[in-house]
Motif scaffolding. Structure first.
Motif, PDB file in Angstrom:
ATOM      1  N   ALA A 108       0.826  -1.207   0.000  1.00 34.44           N
ATOM      2  CA  ALA A 108       0.000   0.000   0.000  1.00 34.44           C
ATOM      3  C   ALA A 108       0.862   1.259   0.000  1.00 34.44           C
ATOM      4  O   ALA A 108       1.788   1.394   0.806  1.00 34.44           O
ATOM      5  CB  ALA A 108      -0.922   0.014   1.212  1.00 34.44           C
ATOM      6  N   THR A 109       0.548   2.185  -0.910  1.00 35.45           N
ATOM      7  CA  THR A 109       1.143   3.521  -0.888  1.00 35.45           C
ATOM      8  C   THR A 109       0.116   4.567  -0.478  1.00 35.45           C
ATOM      9  O   THR A 109       0.474   5.676  -0.106  1.00 35.45           O
ATOM     10  CB  THR A 109       1.694   3.896  -2.272  1.00 35.45           C
ATOM     11  N   ASN A 110      -1.164   4.223  -0.592  1.00 35.29           N
ATOM     12  CA  ASN A 110      -2.272   5.097  -0.208  1.00 35.29           C
ATOM     13  C   ASN A 110      -2.301   6.409  -0.983  1.00 35.29           C
ATOM     14  O   ASN A 110      -2.828   7.416  -0.517  1.00 35.29           O
ATOM     15  CB  ASN A 110      -2.244   5.380   1.305  1.00 35.29           C
ATOM     16  N   SER A 111      -1.718   6.408  -2.168  1.00 38.21           N
ATOM     17  CA  SER A 111      -1.781   7.567  -3.061  1.00 38.21           C
ATOM     18  C   SER A 111      -1.542   7.070  -4.484  1.00 38.21           C
ATOM     19  O   SER A 111      -1.000   5.980  -4.698  1.00 38.21           O
ATOM     20  CB  SER A 111      -0.744   8.628  -2.673  1.00 38.21           C
ATOM     21  N   CYS A 112      -1.949   7.863  -5.433  1.00 36.55           N
ATOM     22  CA  CYS A 112      -1.816   7.504  -6.844  1.00 36.55           C
ATOM     23  C   CYS A 112      -0.366   7.163  -7.159  1.00 36.55           C
ATOM     24  O   CYS A 112       0.525   8.005  -6.999  1.00 36.55           O
ATOM     25  CB  CYS A 112      -2.304   8.663  -7.702  1.00 36.55           C
ATOM     26  N   THR A 113      -0.115   5.929  -7.581  1.00 43.69           N
ATOM     27  CA  THR A 113       1.255   5.442  -7.754  1.00 43.69           C
ATOM     28  C   THR A 113       1.579   5.329  -9.233  1.00 43.69           C
ATOM     29  O   THR A 113       0.994   4.523  -9.946  1.00 43.69           O
ATOM     30  CB  THR A 113       1.438   4.086  -7.055  1.00 43.69           C
ATOM     31  N   TYR A 114       2.531   6.152  -9.670  1.00 46.23           N
ATOM     32  CA  TYR A 114       2.818   6.265 -11.094  1.00 46.23           C
ATOM     33  C   TYR A 114       3.867   5.284 -11.590  1.00 46.23           C
ATOM     34  O   TYR A 114       3.896   4.948 -12.765  1.00 46.23           O
ATOM     35  CB  TYR A 114       3.290   7.685 -11.408  1.00 46.23           C
ATOM     36  N   SER A 115       4.751   4.838 -10.714  1.00 47.25           N
ATOM     37  CA  SER A 115       5.874   4.028 -11.187  1.00 47.25           C
ATOM     38  C   SER A 115       6.320   3.076 -10.099  1.00 47.25           C
ATOM     39  O   SER A 115       6.377   3.443  -8.922  1.00 47.25           O
ATOM     40  CB  SER A 115       7.030   4.955 -11.589  1.00 47.25           C
ATOM     41  N   THR A 116       6.637   1.838 -10.498  1.00 53.02           N
ATOM     42  CA  THR A 116       7.196   0.861  -9.573  1.00 53.02           C
ATOM     43  C   THR A 116       8.312   0.113 -10.271  1.00 53.02           C
ATOM     44  O   THR A 116       8.329   0.004 -11.506  1.00 53.02           O
ATOM     45  CB  THR A 116       6.131  -0.120  -9.073  1.00 53.02           C
ATOM     46  N   ALA A 117       9.273  -0.398  -9.499  1.00 50.01           N
ATOM     47  CA  ALA A 117      10.403  -1.110 -10.082  1.00 50.01           C
ATOM     48  C   ALA A 117      11.053  -2.007  -9.042  1.00 50.01           C
ATOM     49  O   ALA A 117      11.202  -1.624  -7.879  1.00 50.01           O
ATOM     50  CB  ALA A 117      11.446  -0.131 -10.632  1.00 50.01           C
ATOM     51  N   PHE A 118      11.445  -3.201  -9.474  1.00 49.81           N
ATOM     52  CA  PHE A 118      12.275  -4.065  -8.639  1.00 49.81           C
ATOM     53  C   PHE A 118      13.712  -3.558  -8.664  1.00 49.81           C
ATOM     54  O   PHE A 118      14.198  -3.044  -9.684  1.00 49.81           O
ATOM     55  CB  PHE A 118      12.255  -5.505  -9.160  1.00 49.81           C
ATOM     56  N   SER A 119      14.396  -3.719  -7.562  1.00 43.87           N
ATOM     57  CA  SER A 119      15.821  -3.430  -7.547  1.00 43.87           C
ATOM     58  C   SER A 119      16.550  -4.406  -8.468  1.00 43.87           C
ATOM     59  O   SER A 119      16.260  -5.607  -8.452  1.00 43.87           O
ATOM     60  CB  SER A 119      16.380  -3.565  -6.129  1.00 43.87           C
ATOM     61  N   PRO A 120      17.511  -3.923  -9.275  1.00 42.32           N
ATOM     62  CA  PRO A 120      18.304  -4.848 -10.099  1.00 42.32           C
ATOM     63  C   PRO A 120      19.353  -5.600  -9.299  1.00 42.32           C
ATOM     64  O   PRO A 120      20.100  -6.399  -9.868  1.00 42.32           O
ATOM     65  CB  PRO A 120      18.958  -3.912 -11.124  1.00 42.32           C
ATOM     66  N   HIS A 121      19.399  -5.359  -7.975  1.00 42.20           N
ATOM     67  CA  HIS A 121      20.411  -5.975  -7.122  1.00 42.20           C
ATOM     68  C   HIS A 121      19.819  -6.904  -6.071  1.00 42.20           C
ATOM     69  O   HIS A 121      20.572  -7.593  -5.381  1.00 42.20           O
ATOM     70  CB  HIS A 121      21.225  -4.888  -6.422  1.00 42.20           C
TER      71      HIS A 121
END
Length: 361
Positions: free
Chosen positions: A143-156
């Motif tokens: 949950a971010t509880n706000s409009c979430t524009y971008s997500t990404a897994f860590s490459p590490h």
């Protein structure tokens, strides 16, 4: 420079295949994504230019896409109707899997680069979800509880997921932890303890953006491929900031120069200090993030024993690509061949594949 027109569909993002040096895909939406259908383009780079190998039409606009890291012919797309669809390039017409758990538009999808069996999505409904192609339901909801524009897994790391939202925060989650899984919650626009560098403030004022310390929507982010814990963010205030998660209280570096909101950023897979940005000012810009400007910081990947970042550096714009005639909303680097090739898409219905080195000063 090569070009391809996505006629009738405004480009939202593109991704190079992780398996083929001559294949890329574009996610597009009719009517700028406001209403109407979407189209997924599978494109090939040939001696005669860029050709469409296959297209898939969807009932709603497409906002993002991600190639599978385990199957060379499969990719997922993010749709405006809240669905996520998995397509196979070797099959015709229909998605081979579809998920419908998000309550609003899905704006981002990203495949896990480490364990390669999961991918993540983020939505305007204020959640990030983790999925497996073999599961009919999501594996985890963050949950971010706000409009979430971008997500990404860590490459590490296979368990670290980041997200940026309309509430001006960068969040980093670890799926190994109990809910709410949050490791870092960084207020992106909080000024450094000693204030922003004078040259950045002067630059911001010159660009008509005098208050870079005021909260505004963060639209995009990306992990540095070479330095674990270094993340770049950007959004409505036109400024790109990088953060080192070892000391997230202040930006590691700041990059100002765009005239309008920054819609997409991407770190180079070849050069640790270089990233690309795409903006509503109809340009793509190449940046040196300024990381190596500080003598107290290591050039190699940081370790727990390295010195903490102690001041904010000002990065440098290395060049501008201005061929687009509308908002530029997608950029990606090619992982194969020479280390400067990239692609960009915009609302002008154009895809350009170009050599970043040709515009760098």
């Amino acid at each position: 420079m090569f070009s391809f027109r996505t006629q009738g569909y405004n480009g939202y993002n593109l991704k190079y295949s992780p398996f083929h040096d001559s294949r890329l895909a574009v996610a597009g939406s009719a009517n700028f994504g406001l209403v109407g259908n979407g189209r997924l383009y599978i494109l090939g780079l040939t001696a005669n230019g860029i050709v469409a190998e296959k297209t898939f039409d969807t009932q709603d606009g497409l906002f993002d896409l991600a190639w599978s890291e385990v199957h060379e012919n499969q990719l997922v797309v993010a749709s405006g109707d809240g669905s996520i669809k998995l397509f196979d390039v070797a099959l015709n017409e229909f998605p081979i899997q579809s998920w419908q758990e998000h309550k609003r538009e899905v704006f981002s999808v990203h495949w896990n680069l480490v364990d390669k069996n999961t991918f993540a999505s983020s939505s305007w409904d204020g959640t990030v979800k983790v999925w497996s192609p073999s599961s009919p339901t999501s594996l985890t909801t963050l949950a971010t509880n706000s409009c979430t524009y971008s997500t990404a897994f860590s490459p590490h790391s296979p368990t670290l997921i980041s997200a940026v939202s309309s509430d001006s925060h960068l969040r980093v989650f670890d799926t190994r932890l109990p809910p709410p899984h949050v490791v870092h919650q960084i207020a992106v626009h909080t000024p450094p303890p000693n204030g922003y560098p004078v040259e950045l403030i002067a630059q911001a004022v010159g660009m008509g953006n005098p208050r870079i310390d005021q909260p505004s929507e963060v639209l995009t982010h990306d992990w540095n491929k070479y330095r674990p814990g270094v993340i770049a963010t950007a959004g409505v205030d036109k400024v790109i900031r990088t953060f080192d998660l070892r000391n997230p209280r202040q930006p590691l570096s700041v990059l100002g120069g765009h005239n309008y909101a920054v819609r997409r950023i991407a770190y180079s897979p070849h050069m640790p200090d270089t990233l690309l940005s795409a903006s509503y000012d109809m340009t793509c810009r190449v940046w040196n993030d300024g990381y190596s400007n500080s003598p107290s910081l290591p050039l190699a990947a940081p370790s727990p024993n390295d010195p903490m970042p102690s001041e904010t550096n000002v990065g440098k714009c290395m060049g501008v690509m201005d061929r687009h005639s509308e908002f530029v909303v997608g950029v990606d680097w090619c992982m194969f061949g020479a280390d400067g090739w990239a692609g960009s898409v915009g609302w002008d219905e154009m895809l350009y594949v170009w050599d970043v080195r040709s515009v760098m000063r």
